[in-house]
Scaffold this motif. Sequence first.
Motif, PDB file in Angstrom:
ATOM      1  N   GLN A 144       0.859  -1.186   0.000  1.00 15.74           N
ATOM      2  CA  GLN A 144       0.000   0.000   0.000  1.00 15.74           C
ATOM      3  C   GLN A 144       0.892   1.232   0.000  1.00 15.74           C
ATOM      4  OE1 GLN A 144      -3.785   0.588   0.301  1.00 15.74           O
ATOM      5  NE2 GLN A 144      -3.300  -1.210  -0.935  1.00 15.74           N
ATOM      6  N   ASP A 145       0.274   2.415  -0.008  1.00 13.95           N
ATOM      7  CA  ASP A 145       1.022   3.651   0.163  1.00 13.95           C
ATOM      8  C   ASP A 145       1.643   3.644   1.563  1.00 13.95           C
ATOM      9  OD1 ASP A 145       2.043   6.058  -0.556  1.00 13.95           O
ATOM     10  OD2 ASP A 145       0.128   7.122  -0.671  1.00 13.95           O
ATOM     11  N   LYS A 146       2.644   4.482   1.778  1.00 13.89           N
ATOM     12  CA  LYS A 146       3.380   4.444   3.047  1.00 13.89           C
ATOM     13  C   LYS A 146       2.502   4.751   4.258  1.00 13.89           C
ATOM     14  CE  LYS A 146       7.916   5.428   1.034  1.00 13.89           C
ATOM     15  NZ  LYS A 146       9.073   6.351   0.993  1.00 13.89           N
ATOM     16  N   GLU A 147       1.560   5.696   4.100  1.00 15.67           N
ATOM     17  CA  GLU A 147       0.753   6.103   5.260  1.00 15.67           C
ATOM     18  C   GLU A 147      -0.096   4.963   5.825  1.00 15.67           C
ATOM     19  OE1 GLU A 147       1.194   7.927   2.547  1.00 15.67           O
ATOM     20  OE2 GLU A 147       2.333   9.593   3.412  1.00 15.67           O
ATOM     21  N   PRO A 148      -0.833   4.206   4.994  1.00 14.88           N
ATOM     22  CA  PRO A 148      -1.610   3.084   5.544  1.00 14.88           C
ATOM     23  C   PRO A 148      -0.730   2.001   6.167  1.00 14.88           C
ATOM     24  CG  PRO A 148      -2.395   3.646   3.345  1.00 14.88           C
ATOM     25  CD  PRO A 148      -1.144   4.427   3.566  1.00 14.88           C
ATOM     26  N   ILE A 149       0.440   1.752   5.585  1.00 11.06           N
ATOM     27  CA  ILE A 149       1.355   0.765   6.163  1.00 11.06           C
ATOM     28  C   ILE A 149       1.807   1.240   7.546  1.00 11.06           C
ATOM     29  CG2 ILE A 149       3.654  -0.276   5.981  1.00 11.06           C
ATOM     30  CD1 ILE A 149       3.224  -0.411   2.949  1.00 11.06           C
ATOM     31  N   GLU A 150       2.184   2.519   7.631  1.00  9.71           N
ATOM     32  CA  GLU A 150       2.653   3.054   8.916  1.00  9.71           C
ATOM     33  C   GLU A 150       1.545   3.023   9.969  1.00  9.71           C
ATOM     34  OE1 GLU A 150       4.285   6.862   7.894  1.00  9.71           O
ATOM     35  OE2 GLU A 150       6.002   5.971   6.851  1.00  9.71           O
ATOM     36  N   ALA A 151       0.320   3.301   9.558  1.00 11.43           N
ATOM     37  CA  ALA A 151      -0.805   3.243  10.499  1.00 11.43           C
ATOM     38  C   ALA A 151      -0.976   1.829  11.044  1.00 11.43           C
ATOM     39  CB  ALA A 151      -2.088   3.707   9.814  1.00 11.43           C
ATOM     40  N   ALA A 152      -0.832   0.832  10.168  1.00 11.03           N
ATOM     41  CA  ALA A 152      -0.948  -0.564  10.598  1.00 11.03           C
ATOM     42  C   ALA A 152       0.180  -0.935  11.561  1.00 11.03           C
ATOM     43  CB  ALA A 152      -0.939  -1.491   9.388  1.00 11.03           C
ATOM     44  N   LEU A 153       1.395  -0.487  11.246  1.00 12.00           N
ATOM     45  CA  LEU A 153       2.545  -0.797  12.101  1.00 12.00           C
ATOM     46  C   LEU A 153       2.390  -0.195  13.489  1.00 12.00           C
ATOM     47  CD1 LEU A 153       5.508  -0.228   9.591  1.00 12.00           C
ATOM     48  CD2 LEU A 153       4.327  -2.366  10.114  1.00 12.00           C
TER      49      LEU A 153
ATOM     50  N   TYR B  30       1.605   0.766  -5.644  1.00 15.63           N
ATOM     51  CA  TYR B  30       2.419   1.157  -4.496  1.00 15.63           C
ATOM     52  C   TYR B  30       3.729   0.375  -4.372  1.00 15.63           C
ATOM     53  CZ  TYR B  30      -2.160   3.082  -3.409  1.00 15.63           C
ATOM     54  OH  TYR B  30      -3.351   3.753  -3.476  1.00 15.63           O
ATOM     55  N   ILE B  31       4.042  -0.451  -5.354  1.00 13.81           N
ATOM     56  CA  ILE B  31       5.273  -1.230  -5.295  1.00 13.81           C
ATOM     57  C   ILE B  31       6.485  -0.306  -5.457  1.00 13.81           C
ATOM     58  CG2 ILE B  31       6.654  -2.950  -6.545  1.00 13.81           C
ATOM     59  CD1 ILE B  31       4.039  -4.439  -7.132  1.00 13.81           C
ATOM     60  N   ILE B  32       7.495  -0.498  -4.596  1.00 18.95           N
ATOM     61  CA  ILE B  32       8.718   0.308  -4.662  1.00 18.95           C
ATOM     62  C   ILE B  32       9.939  -0.603  -4.506  1.00 18.95           C
ATOM     63  CG2 ILE B  32       7.655   2.429  -3.800  1.00 18.95           C
ATOM     64  CD1 ILE B  32       8.755   1.784  -1.024  1.00 18.95           C
ATOM     65  N   ASP B  33      11.096  -0.063  -4.853  1.00 18.77           N
ATOM     66  CA  ASP B  33      12.337  -0.816  -4.665  1.00 18.77           C
ATOM     67  C   ASP B  33      12.704  -0.864  -3.180  1.00 18.77           C
ATOM     68  OD1 ASP B  33      12.759  -1.415  -7.324  1.00 18.77           O
ATOM     69  OD2 ASP B  33      14.034   0.335  -7.700  1.00 18.77           O
ATOM     70  N   PRO B  34      13.466  -1.886  -2.777  1.00 24.51           N
ATOM     71  CA  PRO B  34      13.914  -1.962  -1.381  1.00 24.51           C
ATOM     72  C   PRO B  34      14.620  -0.687  -0.955  1.00 24.51           C
ATOM     73  CG  PRO B  34      14.399  -4.010  -2.522  1.00 24.51           C
ATOM     74  CD  PRO B  34      13.914  -3.046  -3.569  1.00 24.51           C
ATOM     75  N   CYS B  35      14.314  -0.251   0.275  1.00 29.13           N
ATOM     76  CA  CYS B  35      14.898   0.991   0.790  1.00 29.13           C
ATOM     77  C   CYS B  35      15.170   0.813   2.275  1.00 29.13           C
ATOM     78  CB  CYS B  35      13.937   2.155   0.553  1.00 29.13           C
ATOM     79  SG  CYS B  35      14.530   3.716   1.226  1.00 29.13           S
TER      80      CYS B  35
END
Length: 398
Positions: free
Chosen positions: A107-116, A158-163
């Motif tokens: 997903q986009d970074k914001e929903p992932i961060e909310a889940a974390l 929302y796929i991105i390269d490893p970071c």
Amino acid sequence: MNKTPNGYALLSINVIQEKKIIPNGFIKIRDGKIIATGSMENYEKEDGLIEKEFTTPLYAAPGFIDIHIHGLNGADTMDASEEALTTMAQTLPKEGTTSFLATTITQDKEPIEAALLTVHSFIEEQANNHSGSSELLGIHLEGPFISKKRAGAQPLTYIIDPCISTFSKWQKQSGNNIKVVTLAPELTEGTEFIQHLHQTGVIASIGHSDAVYSEMVTAIEAGASHVTHFYNGMRGIHHREPGVVGAGLAHQELFVEMIADGIHVHPAVIKATFLAKGSERMILITDSMRAKWLIDGEYELGGQKVLVENNTALLEDGTLAGSVLKMNDAVRNMIEYTNCSITEAIQMASSNPAKRLNVWDRKGSIEAGKDADIVLFNEEIEIILTICNGKITYKGAN
């Protein structure tokens, strides 16, 4: 008003241990821990323990540990709510699962961060007030560091390269609770990312990957030790280009997850994998989504419409979108498909994930001193009783 018991004695059960079964055995539980186990010939009554004797042939196994589950019973990790995680933790004992990793989706970074952040607070809350529900052990971060070509039901947008910097931020937000990361090693910075995961004690799992064999070897050398839902969402095997699947079969360093529903992987291929890897390197997972334990119909995964019918979850284009598999069914299917022993099936459902997550000191086997996470089932692998942290959390028909 009855005083809450501080323990139980489970009597006349077949106790599944790591390498053997104790027929007509017992398990003593006090204050959330297993305090003794053995044969009924050696059983001695103990004050303060409520005796539960079973007249039908039942097996007692260490509770199942599902290291790859998105949701069930209407809830999903990405809902990023305490209510959703509570629903997951309270429903899982119905299928014998006493511990799990909440699994995210690309997903986009914001929903992932909310889940974390939500998982972090929930884990802290469970530690302070364990209600006897299934224990949330951490997070399986599935994506977004994956291959677009092998995305499967992972949203492409929302796929991105490893970071490493993004992951480090996420790991901090999670309270250091990200335990597994699914990634495609062939992407830019993939090798460096795997090295970072390995060095920080996180399981680097190859999944949703189009890696060729040489790239898999590089990944293994960098510290990759796991393959996400083996066969699904990855380059398959060819006799001149082994790909991800061939590497998974050839390299004993790699543990492989298996969705043993007979839908994601053909039963004959599950059997072939078992013959190649053995019970020591396979882990049963469900990869289930929110429709599990609910009726067929229209649901959602990662913002996408999912149609569930006949135990199969599909996106509108026909792509498999997780499962509705229950862990006790996975155990039953594994025995049926491979003719493995019940101890081997339990090894794949309980012991191996406990060892992978470094909680073997307290989970994954029935031994004195470990958490009283226990599941009782009959010969059809139907759940009769589930105990989480010494508390009865589910009672089935007996």
